[in-house]
Design an enzyme around this catalytic site. Structure first.
Site, PDB file in Angstrom:
ATOM      1  N   CYS A   1     -42.011 -22.327  33.938  1.00 51.99           N
ATOM      2  CA  CYS A   1     -42.432 -23.241  32.866  1.00 51.99           C
ATOM      3  C   CYS A   1     -43.916 -23.074  32.530  1.00 51.99           C
ATOM      4  O   CYS A   1     -44.339 -23.324  31.404  1.00 51.99           O
ATOM      5  CB  CYS A   1     -42.202 -24.695  33.277  1.00 51.99           C
ATOM      6  SG  CYS A   1     -40.479 -25.157  33.374  1.00 51.99           S
TER       7      CYS A   1
ATOM      8  N   HIS B   1     -33.803 -27.930  30.794  1.00 55.24           N
ATOM      9  CA  HIS B   1     -34.084 -26.655  30.128  1.00 55.24           C
ATOM     10  C   HIS B   1     -33.337 -25.553  30.862  1.00 55.24           C
ATOM     11  O   HIS B   1     -33.206 -25.604  32.088  1.00 55.24           O
ATOM     12  CB  HIS B   1     -35.588 -26.310  30.211  1.00 55.24           C
ATOM     13  CG  HIS B   1     -36.434 -26.916  29.127  1.00 55.24           C
ATOM     14  ND1 HIS B   1     -37.738 -27.297  29.343  1.00 55.24           N
ATOM     15  CD2 HIS B   1     -36.172 -27.173  27.824  1.00 55.24           C
ATOM     16  CE1 HIS B   1     -38.242 -27.778  28.213  1.00 55.24           C
ATOM     17  NE2 HIS B   1     -37.314 -27.717  27.287  1.00 55.24           N
TER      18      HIS B   1
ATOM     19  N   ASN C   1     -38.133 -36.748  31.137  1.00 56.73           N
ATOM     20  CA  ASN C   1     -37.088 -36.132  31.964  1.00 56.73           C
ATOM     21  C   ASN C   1     -37.052 -36.877  33.300  1.00 56.73           C
ATOM     22  O   ASN C   1     -37.987 -37.622  33.627  1.00 56.73           O
ATOM     23  CB  ASN C   1     -37.333 -34.623  32.146  1.00 56.73           C
ATOM     24  CG  ASN C   1     -38.587 -34.321  32.953  1.00 56.73           C
ATOM     25  OD1 ASN C   1     -38.808 -34.908  34.017  1.00 56.73           O
ATOM     26  ND2 ASN C   1     -39.412 -33.415  32.452  1.00 56.73           N
TER      27      ASN C   1
ATOM     28  N   SER D   1       6.159 -50.946  34.375  1.00 56.78           N
ATOM     29  CA  SER D   1       6.768 -49.694  34.800  1.00 56.78           C
ATOM     30  C   SER D   1       5.932 -48.572  34.208  1.00 56.78           C
ATOM     31  O   SER D   1       6.100 -48.204  33.053  1.00 56.78           O
ATOM     32  CB  SER D   1       8.208 -49.551  34.320  1.00 56.78           C
ATOM     33  OG  SER D   1       8.632 -48.236  34.630  1.00 56.78           O
TER      34      SER D   1
ATOM     35  N   LEU E   1       5.931 -45.439  34.915  1.00 57.38           N
ATOM     36  CA  LEU E   1       6.697 -44.228  34.619  1.00 57.38           C
ATOM     37  C   LEU E   1       7.384 -44.312  33.258  1.00 57.38           C
ATOM     38  O   LEU E   1       7.194 -43.470  32.387  1.00 57.38           O
ATOM     39  CB  LEU E   1       7.732 -44.010  35.723  1.00 57.38           C
ATOM     40  CG  LEU E   1       8.586 -42.762  35.589  1.00 57.38           C
ATOM     41  CD1 LEU E   1       7.763 -41.543  35.928  1.00 57.38           C
ATOM     42  CD2 LEU E   1       9.799 -42.837  36.502  1.00 57.38           C
TER      43      LEU E   1
ATOM     44  N   ARG F   1     -32.421 -30.367  25.085  1.00 57.59           N
ATOM     45  CA  ARG F   1     -33.618 -30.229  24.259  1.00 57.59           C
ATOM     46  C   ARG F   1     -33.389 -29.367  23.017  1.00 57.59           C
ATOM     47  O   ARG F   1     -34.021 -29.578  22.003  1.00 57.59           O
ATOM     48  CB  ARG F   1     -34.744 -29.615  25.088  1.00 57.59           C
ATOM     49  CG  ARG F   1     -35.137 -30.437  26.303  1.00 57.59           C
ATOM     50  CD  ARG F   1     -35.753 -31.760  25.889  1.00 57.59           C
ATOM     51  NE  ARG F   1     -36.263 -32.501  27.033  1.00 57.59           N
ATOM     52  CZ  ARG F   1     -37.451 -32.313  27.595  1.00 57.59           C
ATOM     53  NH1 ARG F   1     -38.261 -31.398  27.117  1.00 57.59           N
ATOM     54  NH2 ARG F   1     -37.831 -33.036  28.626  1.00 57.59           N
TER      55      ARG F   1
HETATM   56  N1  LIG Z   1      15.815 -48.189  44.935  1.00 58.25           N
HETATM   57  C1  LIG Z   1      15.616 -47.458  43.875  1.00 58.25           C
HETATM   58  O1  LIG Z   1      16.499 -46.794  43.375  1.00 58.25           O
HETATM   59  C2  LIG Z   1      14.271 -47.456  43.272  1.00 58.25           C
HETATM   60  C3  LIG Z   1      13.268 -48.325  43.722  1.00 58.25           C
HETATM   61  C4  LIG Z   1      12.029 -48.349  43.082  1.00 58.25           C
HETATM   62  C5  LIG Z   1      11.831 -47.492  42.014  1.00 58.25           C
HETATM   63  N2  LIG Z   1      12.814 -46.645  41.618  1.00 58.25           N
HETATM   64  C6  LIG Z   1      12.613 -45.766  40.446  1.00 58.25           C
HETATM   65  O2  LIG Z   1      11.371 -45.149  40.534  1.00 58.25           O
HETATM   66  C7  LIG Z   1      10.819 -44.997  39.237  1.00 58.25           C
HETATM   67  C8  LIG Z   1       9.440 -45.638  39.130  1.00 58.25           C
HETATM   68  O3  LIG Z   1       9.522 -47.029  39.388  1.00 58.25           O
HETATM   69  P1  LIG Z   1       8.578 -48.082  38.728  1.00 58.25           P
HETATM   70  O4  LIG Z   1       8.654 -48.005  37.241  1.00 58.25           O
HETATM   71  O5  LIG Z   1       8.858 -49.388  39.340  1.00 58.25           O
HETATM   72  O6  LIG Z   1       7.183 -47.606  39.290  1.00 58.25           O
HETATM   73  P2  LIG Z   1       5.800 -47.263  38.601  1.00 58.25           P
HETATM   74  O7  LIG Z   1       4.888 -47.009  39.728  1.00 58.25           O
HETATM   75  O8  LIG Z   1       5.981 -46.233  37.550  1.00 58.25           O
HETATM   76  O9  LIG Z   1       5.380 -48.626  37.889  1.00 58.25           O
HETATM   77  C9  LIG Z   1       5.191 -49.846  38.557  1.00 58.25           C
HETATM   78  C10 LIG Z   1       4.057 -50.567  37.844  1.00 58.25           C
HETATM   79  O10 LIG Z   1       4.079 -51.942  38.184  1.00 58.25           O
HETATM   80  C11 LIG Z   1       2.738 -52.401  38.293  1.00 58.25           C
HETATM   81  N3  LIG Z   1       2.742 -53.660  39.070  1.00 58.25           N
HETATM   82  C12 LIG Z   1       2.837 -53.823  40.396  1.00 58.25           C
HETATM   83  N4  LIG Z   1       2.838 -55.147  40.685  1.00 58.25           N
HETATM   84  C13 LIG Z   1       2.726 -55.809  39.517  1.00 58.25           C
HETATM   85  C14 LIG Z   1       2.685 -57.187  39.160  1.00 58.25           C
HETATM   86  N5  LIG Z   1       2.780 -58.145  40.080  1.00 58.25           N
HETATM   87  N6  LIG Z   1       2.593 -57.506  37.856  1.00 58.25           N
HETATM   88  C15 LIG Z   1       2.489 -56.555  36.903  1.00 58.25           C
HETATM   89  N7  LIG Z   1       2.533 -55.232  37.185  1.00 58.25           N
HETATM   90  C16 LIG Z   1       2.665 -54.857  38.475  1.00 58.25           C
HETATM   91  C17 LIG Z   1       2.013 -51.258  38.934  1.00 58.25           C
HETATM   92  O11 LIG Z   1       0.631 -51.342  38.685  1.00 58.25           O
HETATM   93  C18 LIG Z   1       2.679 -50.052  38.261  1.00 58.25           C
HETATM   94  O12 LIG Z   1       1.972 -49.643  37.122  1.00 58.25           O
HETATM   95  C19 LIG Z   1      11.812 -45.646  38.291  1.00 58.25           C
HETATM   96  O13 LIG Z   1      12.663 -44.661  37.757  1.00 58.25           O
HETATM   97  C20 LIG Z   1      12.577 -46.564  39.153  1.00 58.25           C
HETATM   98  O14 LIG Z   1      13.846 -46.847  38.634  1.00 58.25           O
HETATM   99  C21 LIG Z   1      14.013 -46.600  42.201  1.00 58.25           C
END
Ligand SMILES: NC(=O)c1ccc[n+]([C@@H]2O[C@H](COP(=O)([O-])OP(=O)(O)OC[C@H]3O[C@@H](n4cnc5c(N)ncnc54)[C@H](O)[C@@H]3O)[C@@H](O)[C@H]2O)c1
Length: 700
Positions: free
Chosen positions: A263, A167, A21, A634, A636, A138
């Site tokens: 113990c 324990h 332990n 991206s 998202l 244990r």
């Molecule tokens: N002006 C606008 O209208 C505007 C601007 C930006 C984002 N958005 C919106 O926001 C939402 C999220 O945007 P998202 O998808 O860009 O953001 P996100 O954060 O979801 O994804 C961006 C990804 O890019 C990666 N990344 C950064 N630099 C990198 C590189 N050099 N090489 C490889 N990967 C890299 C990051 O690690 C991240 O995972 C979307 O719906 C987008 O359309 C809108």
């Protein structure tokens, strides 16, 4: 004279001889025998003031025999003898057995391979209402049902999480009048909930870490006295308020081996209280697994799932496939402290491909949807793997497989059952939905030993992985060529970083050359692409010279405004306002695109779908029958797409952040590949590789 007796064993042979332990670490042969004898003598003397002390003869070669709490668990005239987990302590078993037999106890012995360390891991509620039993380090959870049966008592199982408190009696001490002294962080959340539900809040005395490491819970409780190594003023005050007198006696030499007052003692006169009865909530199930269990790590994953969710397992059978391509088979007994924990474990095991033995199979359980858009409690949450549900003894394949849905059952005109994955919002009153975990199985491609490395790191520190990224790009290029030549479907999901990193011309090339059949993204990819195509800037930066342009921060808004004036991206292309770039190529090649809106969108562009439910549906429609998805920076949109995609579709996730890549690529399936690199660089490599393949004749 008192009728309370404790069994003790003099420390004649006590020493720290081995490490089993964390307390023993660094303490080998560091304890002083003289001081140990003196401290043990004082404890023994103190106990004798209030109870009888019986002694068992110390034996050579078993230095931990001094910790008699681990001799067994006594109730009335019965004792469940300990089965030590560590070989180092197993030598104590015959000596304790002889002592109990000689004293006339009825001795119960657990099977050889079922560890249980006596009163170290099992403590009676001092009112005799139930037994608290620990597991995790244990003692095995599977020992609890036997103890419940032999001692005819309700057992409440608690899972230990911190190996310093290996324990139960190192972090938990039931006291007279229903009080409980304990250290909550030593337990998992389920156990803490059980404790809080069982003991009224005003009877709970939770201690902090400083007291815990002084073994304040390793206390001998006799009536309203508590005998312990050491306590803080705060704890002393709490105990006093609860009506206890605290008697401290230093036991530092024994702390070096991970034990203290409790113990060093075993209460051998535990009265049997009437009205107790065997009651145990522990459930056990058997599951079978088949495939490349070792190579793919599936068996480890399964055992981890059980242990991490609070269950315990026993491998009943394991047949190892001896040839490279032959498969292995495993049969595992899984135990869980409650029905809920078992359901959680089984849900995860089903996801990894575990099935129940044929003779134990049941049909799925169904419950009615009684509110539109709301599933019944306990509904089975779908995953990405092809799934079958058992209805009237027949396995029915689930349609529209996706993650995070419910499985709804309907019937065809010929009364044949139809199972479909549905989003919660699409469930309708009157539908039946699969609940629980009975009668469900998932299909997995066998993950053979030659499966590709899951993650390729380019920019990451450590070994130069440049060549590895080139290799994976070569492989992706080859597959893209094959898919294009056979008329398959590739989807790209991309964020604006593609444009910021100079990747837009490369992605435009892929679309123009027929490598991309659908583009999924958000407002930003389109806005920034059009800004670059029309004004040569990305977020106001000149993409050629790499400097910011005066007033450039407004560029993207000007572009949004321009597209809004024309009504759509398509129209802006048609009138010649946009003449190059990603969106231009989509329009020119008739490649469909879906732009899903988000809260941070500027504008938005008229093409951006701000109704998220509509956007999700449009994404899902486009994702049908896909061969490959390229997820380009991206998070998202890639996560959204990942959740909608069943196993079997190859996903390539490119992101600079390893955490994002791991999240997306690690879907437990062979088809996902993660590439940690700059997306602009990746696209440039990919395009040059594809260009090299132009001289290769069509691959059909
Ligand atoms: N002006 C606008 O209208 C505007 C601007 C930006 C984002 N958005 C919106 O926001 C939402 C999220 O945007 P998202 O998808 O860009 O953001 P996100 O954060 O979801 O994804 C961006 C990804 O890019 C990666 N990344 C950064 N630099 C990198 C590189 N050099 N090489 C490889 N990967 C890299 C990051 O690690 C991240 O995972 C979307 O719906 C987008 O359309 C809108």
């Amino acid at each position: 004279m008192t009728d309370i007796s404790f069994l003790m064993c003099a420390p004649d042979h006590y020493d720290v001889d081995y490490v089993i332990n964390p307390w023993m670490e660094g303490n080998i042969h560091k304890s002083s025998r003289d001081r140990a004898v003196e401290q043990w003598g004082k404890l023994c003397h103190l106990i004798k003031e209030f109870a009888v002390v019986e002694l068992v003869q110390p034996e050579k070669g078993v230095p931990d025999m001094v910790f008699t709490a681990n001799a067994g668990l006594v109730l009335g005239n019965k004792v469940v003898l300990s089965r030590f987990y560590h070989q180092e302590r197993q030598g104590e078993e015959p000596y304790f057995l002889a002592w109990f037999e000689q004293k006339g106890y009825e001795v119960f012995q657990l099977p050889q391979d079922l560890p249980f360390e006596g009163a170290g891991d099992a403590l009676f509620d001092r009112e005799g209402r139930w037994l608290w039993a620990g597991y995790g380090f244990r003692s095995e959870l599977d020992s609890h049902p036997l103890i419940a049966q032999w001692l005819d008592i309700e057992v409440l199982s608690l899972r230990l999480m911190d190996n310093r408190f290996y324990h139960l009696d190192t972090c938990f001490c039931p006291l007279t009048d229903g009080y409980l002294l304990y250290y909550p962080p030593a337990f998992d959340s389920y156990s803490n909930r059980l404790i809080e539900m069982t003991v009224p809040a005003h009877k709970l005395i939770a201690i902090d870490e400083a007291d815990a490491v002084n073994f304040a819970c390793n206390t001998v409780n006799i009536g309203h006295r508590v005998l312990m190594n050491k306590t803080s003023d705060r704890l002393k005050q709490l105990l006093n308020q609860a009506g206890f007198e605290v008697l401290e006696t230093p036991l530092t030499e024994f702390l070096k081996a991970g034990g203290a007052a409790k113990c060093l003692t075993l209460r051998v006169t535990e009265p049997v209280t009437p009205n107790k009865n065997e009651k145990i909530t522990i459930e056990s199930r058997t599951v079978e697994m088949t495939g490349h269990l070792l190579d793919s790590g599936v068996i480890n994953r399964a055992l981890d799932v059980v242990a991490e969710s609070g269950g315990s397992f026993q491998v009943l059978d394991f047949k190892l496939g001896l040839q490279k391509h032959s498969i292995s088979q495993a049969k595992i007994k899984v135990s869980a402290p409650s029905h809920d924990v078992m359901a959680t474990i089984m849900g995860q095991l089903i996801e990894i491909g575990a099935v129940q033995p044929e003779q134990e199979l049941q049909d799925v359980c169904l419950a009615d949807v009684i509110q539109n858009g709301v599933a019944p409690d306990d509904f089975y949450v779908s995953n990405i793997y092809p799934t079958e549900v058992r209805i009237d003894g027949i396995w029915v394949g689930v349609q529209k497989q996706r993650m995070d849905g419910a499985i709804a059952i309907s019937y065809s005109a010929k009364n044949a059952p139809i199972a479909t994955c549905k989003l919660l919002r699409d469930l309708e009153i009157g539908e039946k939905v699969v609940v629980g975990v009975e009668g469900i199985r998932t299909m997995h491609k066998s993950e053979a030993r030659e499966k590709v490395q899951k993650e390729f790191s380019f920019m990451g520190a450590g070994v130069s992985s440049e060549r590895r990224v080139e290799l994976i790009v070569e492989q992706i290029a080859w597959e893209l060529r094959q898919i294009r030549d056979r008329g398959g479907k590739v989807i790209v999901t991309a964020g604006p970083v593609v444009v910021h990193t100079g990747g837009a011309p490369h992605l435009a090339y892929l679309i123009r050359e027929g490598y991309v059949q659908v583009l999924l993204g958000g407002n930003a990819i389109a806005v920034h692409d059009i800004e670059q195509a029309v004004l040569g800037t990305s977020l106001g930066m000149d993409m050629q010279r790499g400097v910011s342009v005066s007033g450039g921060h407004r560029h993207h808004l000007n572009m949004i405004n321009m597209v809004r004036r024309f009504g759509s991206i398509k129209q802006a292309v048609k009138v010649g306002m946009v003449t190059s770039g990603i969106m231009y190529e989509c329009v020119q090649r008739g490649v469909p695109y879906v732009l899903a809106g988000s809260i941070r969108d500027d504008g938005p562009l008229p093409d951006t779908e701000m109704d998220l439910i509509k956007a999700q549906t449009a994404y899902a429609d486009q994702l049908k029958d896909t061969d490959m998805i390229l997820m380009l920076s991206s998070m998202l949109h890639s996560i959204g797409v990942g959740n909608m995609t069943p196993a079997g579709v190859k996903m390539v996730c490119v992101d600079i952040n390893p955490a994002v890549v791991t999240k997306l690529a690690d879907r437990g399936s062979v088809e996902s590949v993660g590439v940690v690199t700059d997306v602009g660089l990746f696209l440039s490599l990919l395009v040059s590789q594809l260009k090299k393949l132009t001289s290769v004749p069509a691959l059909v």
